[in-house]
Design a protein around this motif. Sequence first.
Motif, PDB file in Angstrom:
ATOM      1  N   TYR A  50      -7.719  12.409  -3.918  1.00  0.00           N
ATOM      2  CA  TYR A  50      -8.201  12.834  -5.228  1.00  0.00           C
ATOM      3  C   TYR A  50      -8.592  11.614  -6.048  1.00  0.00           C
ATOM      4  O   TYR A  50      -7.968  10.551  -5.960  1.00  0.00           O
ATOM      5  CB  TYR A  50      -7.130  13.636  -5.971  1.00  0.00           C
ATOM      6  CG  TYR A  50      -6.742  14.915  -5.277  1.00  0.00           C
ATOM      7  CD1 TYR A  50      -7.389  16.110  -5.551  1.00  0.00           C
ATOM      8  CD2 TYR A  50      -5.729  14.929  -4.314  1.00  0.00           C
ATOM      9  CE1 TYR A  50      -7.035  17.284  -4.902  1.00  0.00           C
ATOM     10  CE2 TYR A  50      -5.369  16.097  -3.658  1.00  0.00           C
ATOM     11  CZ  TYR A  50      -6.030  17.271  -3.960  1.00  0.00           C
ATOM     12  OH  TYR A  50      -5.689  18.436  -3.315  1.00  0.00           O
ATOM     13  N   PRO A  53      -9.216  12.183 -13.028  1.00  0.00           N
ATOM     14  CA  PRO A  53      -9.043  13.590 -13.426  1.00  0.00           C
ATOM     15  C   PRO A  53     -10.330  14.404 -13.441  1.00  0.00           C
ATOM     16  O   PRO A  53     -10.317  15.588 -13.094  1.00  0.00           O
ATOM     17  CB  PRO A  53      -8.433  13.477 -14.825  1.00  0.00           C
ATOM     18  CG  PRO A  53      -7.662  12.209 -14.789  1.00  0.00           C
ATOM     19  CD  PRO A  53      -8.479  11.272 -13.931  1.00  0.00           C
ATOM     20  N   ALA A  54     -11.450  13.798 -13.847  1.00  0.00           N
ATOM     21  CA  ALA A  54     -12.702  14.546 -13.936  1.00  0.00           C
ATOM     22  C   ALA A  54     -13.462  14.592 -12.618  1.00  0.00           C
ATOM     23  O   ALA A  54     -14.518  15.221 -12.535  1.00  0.00           O
ATOM     24  CB  ALA A  54     -13.601  13.940 -15.017  1.00  0.00           C
ATOM     25  N   GLY A  56     -11.844  15.326  -9.375  1.00  0.00           N
ATOM     26  CA  GLY A  56     -11.306  16.261  -8.415  1.00  0.00           C
ATOM     27  C   GLY A  56     -11.105  15.608  -7.065  1.00  0.00           C
ATOM     28  O   GLY A  56     -10.864  14.409  -6.962  1.00  0.00           O
ATOM     29  N   ARG A 134      -2.578  17.979 -12.387  1.00  0.00           N
ATOM     30  CA  ARG A 134      -4.013  17.739 -12.171  1.00  0.00           C
ATOM     31  C   ARG A 134      -4.853  18.577 -13.141  1.00  0.00           C
ATOM     32  O   ARG A 134      -5.843  18.105 -13.687  1.00  0.00           O
ATOM     33  CB  ARG A 134      -4.397  18.078 -10.733  1.00  0.00           C
ATOM     34  CG  ARG A 134      -3.931  17.063  -9.723  1.00  0.00           C
ATOM     35  CD  ARG A 134      -4.654  17.202  -8.397  1.00  0.00           C
ATOM     36  NE  ARG A 134      -3.998  16.328  -7.438  1.00  0.00           N
ATOM     37  CZ  ARG A 134      -3.233  16.748  -6.442  1.00  0.00           C
ATOM     38  NH1 ARG A 134      -3.065  18.046  -6.246  1.00  0.00           N
ATOM     39  NH2 ARG A 134      -2.655  15.898  -5.625  1.00  0.00           N
ATOM     40  N   TYR A 135      -4.442  19.839 -13.306  1.00  0.00           N
ATOM     41  CA  TYR A 135      -5.175  20.689 -14.244  1.00  0.00           C
ATOM     42  C   TYR A 135      -5.097  20.126 -15.658  1.00  0.00           C
ATOM     43  O   TYR A 135      -6.126  20.041 -16.359  1.00  0.00           O
ATOM     44  CB  TYR A 135      -4.620  22.119 -14.226  1.00  0.00           C
ATOM     45  CG  TYR A 135      -4.939  22.860 -15.496  1.00  0.00           C
ATOM     46  CD1 TYR A 135      -6.246  23.247 -15.789  1.00  0.00           C
ATOM     47  CD2 TYR A 135      -3.946  23.112 -16.447  1.00  0.00           C
ATOM     48  CE1 TYR A 135      -6.552  23.886 -16.981  1.00  0.00           C
ATOM     49  CE2 TYR A 135      -4.251  23.747 -17.632  1.00  0.00           C
ATOM     50  CZ  TYR A 135      -5.552  24.134 -17.890  1.00  0.00           C
ATOM     51  OH  TYR A 135      -5.861  24.742 -19.080  1.00  0.00           O
ATOM     52  N   ALA A 138      -7.323  17.133 -15.978  1.00  0.00           N
ATOM     53  CA  ALA A 138      -8.730  17.513 -15.960  1.00  0.00           C
ATOM     54  C   ALA A 138      -9.135  18.184 -17.267  1.00  0.00           C
ATOM     55  O   ALA A 138     -10.244  17.973 -17.775  1.00  0.00           O
ATOM     56  CB  ALA A 138      -9.005  18.445 -14.776  1.00  0.00           C
ATOM     57  N   TRP A 192      -7.579  24.558 -12.250  1.00  0.00           N
ATOM     58  CA  TRP A 192      -8.063  23.199 -11.987  1.00  0.00           C
ATOM     59  C   TRP A 192      -9.506  23.229 -11.486  1.00  0.00           C
ATOM     60  O   TRP A 192     -10.370  22.503 -11.997  1.00  0.00           O
ATOM     61  CB  TRP A 192      -7.149  22.542 -10.959  1.00  0.00           C
ATOM     62  CG  TRP A 192      -7.584  21.174 -10.509  1.00  0.00           C
ATOM     63  CD1 TRP A 192      -7.575  20.022 -11.238  1.00  0.00           C
ATOM     64  CD2 TRP A 192      -8.068  20.819  -9.219  1.00  0.00           C
ATOM     65  NE1 TRP A 192      -8.025  18.966 -10.474  1.00  0.00           N
ATOM     66  CE2 TRP A 192      -8.337  19.437  -9.228  1.00  0.00           C
ATOM     67  CE3 TRP A 192      -8.300  21.541  -8.044  1.00  0.00           C
ATOM     68  CZ2 TRP A 192      -8.822  18.756  -8.112  1.00  0.00           C
ATOM     69  CZ3 TRP A 192      -8.785  20.863  -6.938  1.00  0.00           C
ATOM     70  CH2 TRP A 192      -9.039  19.500  -6.977  1.00  0.00           C
ATOM     71  N   THR A 195     -11.879  24.205 -14.245  1.00  0.00           N
ATOM     72  CA  THR A 195     -12.039  23.118 -15.214  1.00  0.00           C
ATOM     73  C   THR A 195     -12.998  22.062 -14.689  1.00  0.00           C
ATOM     74  O   THR A 195     -13.843  21.549 -15.426  1.00  0.00           O
ATOM     75  CB  THR A 195     -10.674  22.487 -15.540  1.00  0.00           C
ATOM     76  OG1 THR A 195      -9.827  23.500 -16.096  1.00  0.00           O
ATOM     77  CG2 THR A 195     -10.814  21.352 -16.551  1.00  0.00           C
ATOM     78  N   LEU A 196     -12.899  21.750 -13.401  1.00  0.00           N
ATOM     79  CA  LEU A 196     -13.827  20.785 -12.805  1.00  0.00           C
ATOM     80  C   LEU A 196     -15.263  21.308 -12.842  1.00  0.00           C
ATOM     81  O   LEU A 196     -16.213  20.541 -13.026  1.00  0.00           O
ATOM     82  CB  LEU A 196     -13.416  20.476 -11.365  1.00  0.00           C
ATOM     83  CG  LEU A 196     -12.122  19.679 -11.192  1.00  0.00           C
ATOM     84  CD1 LEU A 196     -11.798  19.508  -9.715  1.00  0.00           C
ATOM     85  CD2 LEU A 196     -12.223  18.319 -11.868  1.00  0.00           C
ATOM     86  N   VAL A 199     -16.438  20.609 -16.267  1.00  0.00           N
ATOM     87  CA  VAL A 199     -16.758  19.182 -16.387  1.00  0.00           C
ATOM     88  C   VAL A 199     -18.150  18.914 -15.815  1.00  0.00           C
ATOM     89  O   VAL A 199     -18.972  18.220 -16.422  1.00  0.00           O
ATOM     90  CB  VAL A 199     -15.698  18.322 -15.664  1.00  0.00           C
ATOM     91  CG1 VAL A 199     -16.175  16.880 -15.531  1.00  0.00           C
ATOM     92  CG2 VAL A 199     -14.375  18.366 -16.408  1.00  0.00           C
ATOM     93  N   ARG A 319     -20.936  14.586  -9.104  1.00  0.00           N
ATOM     94  CA  ARG A 319     -19.776  14.014  -9.761  1.00  0.00           C
ATOM     95  C   ARG A 319     -19.774  12.512  -9.595  1.00  0.00           C
ATOM     96  O   ARG A 319     -20.361  11.967  -8.659  1.00  0.00           O
ATOM     97  CB  ARG A 319     -18.482  14.583  -9.159  1.00  0.00           C
ATOM     98  CG  ARG A 319     -18.254  16.060  -9.486  1.00  0.00           C
ATOM     99  CD  ARG A 319     -16.978  16.562  -8.820  1.00  0.00           C
ATOM    100  NE  ARG A 319     -16.796  17.988  -9.064  1.00  0.00           N
ATOM    101  CZ  ARG A 319     -15.876  18.720  -8.458  1.00  0.00           C
ATOM    102  NH1 ARG A 319     -15.076  18.156  -7.581  1.00  0.00           N
ATOM    103  NH2 ARG A 319     -15.758  20.009  -8.722  1.00  0.00           N
TER     104      ARG A 319
END
Length: 320
Positions: A50, A53-54, A56, A134-135, A138, A192, A195-196, A199, A319
């Motif tokens: 991983y 945070p943004a 993943g 992680r969530y 993020a 999570w 949320t990604l 992002v 990303r």
Amino acid sequence: LWLSAARAQEEPLPDPGPPQYVYALDDQTELTLTFHPKDQKTWGAELRLYGEPAQGQIYSFTGDVRLLTKDVYEYKNGTPPTQKQIRVAGKPGEKSPLEISTRNLTGDDSKPVRIHGTFKPVDDAALEARMKKRYEQADAALNDLLKRTLGEVGKSGEAKLKEAFAARLKLRDAAVDPEADHKGLPYWTTMWNATLESVGFLRSYTGRFATKGFAGSYRMPNGNSLELEVVPEEGLKFTAAVLQHAEDKPGVLTGTARLFTTRAVYKEPANKKDAEGRTPVEATFTQHGHIVHLEAKNTDELAGHGVSFDGDYYKVVPRK
């Protein structure tokens, strides 16, 4: 009551599948080993890395490690000197740590991935806590990105951005069962991932990182998607999909539009009309930089009454 109890006894329990064991090197690196009931000398391995945070998950390996010598399992693929290798030393499935070493692994960006060290067992409670963390990280990164993006669009674009962001949060909330407890590994994993996705949408919003041209993947704030491909001498191949559509409808509009630089027009061939004389579908795609605006007509048979493919689709950027 007796019949209900009898039926309950007759219904088979869900198959939990083969046993799985999770190990972790640190907050960013995990290994899942899956037992092979028919081959006790082989374990299915999934190695995950991983990023920030943004970002993943930025790397994943899936394959089998096989017993090499006592308490040493190995995966090999290819030929030296670039042969990919993963070695697992220890006793999988027990509470003791495992020593993991890799050679010649590469990510999607062709950069080397080096993973070495002691992986400790992670129980269900710890695994849930890791995903919840992680969530939360993020989600914090998402809100920081929103602040930066609001600064980029300025006062004139603030209202539109906030509306789009609210739609993304609504989409995230809809990804989980509203009656389910807001806990457990599946819940935090879903939150999570959603949320990604948000992002990614915000990074696409201004177009600062978007590639030029009509072709690409696009998303609307409400989750609708658009895939475009420019095919020489044919036109603009497209697939538009609505996230919410009637149960008996595919929710997909696809075809090849006639391309005019930054505009494309599609008219469904008359011979594609159904036996009831359905009015042919029409669609217009207009490119405004990193945004493609879609207007479509006569699509009820594809998505349901009142469901629309129309709107602004933002080009997806990779990303970081």
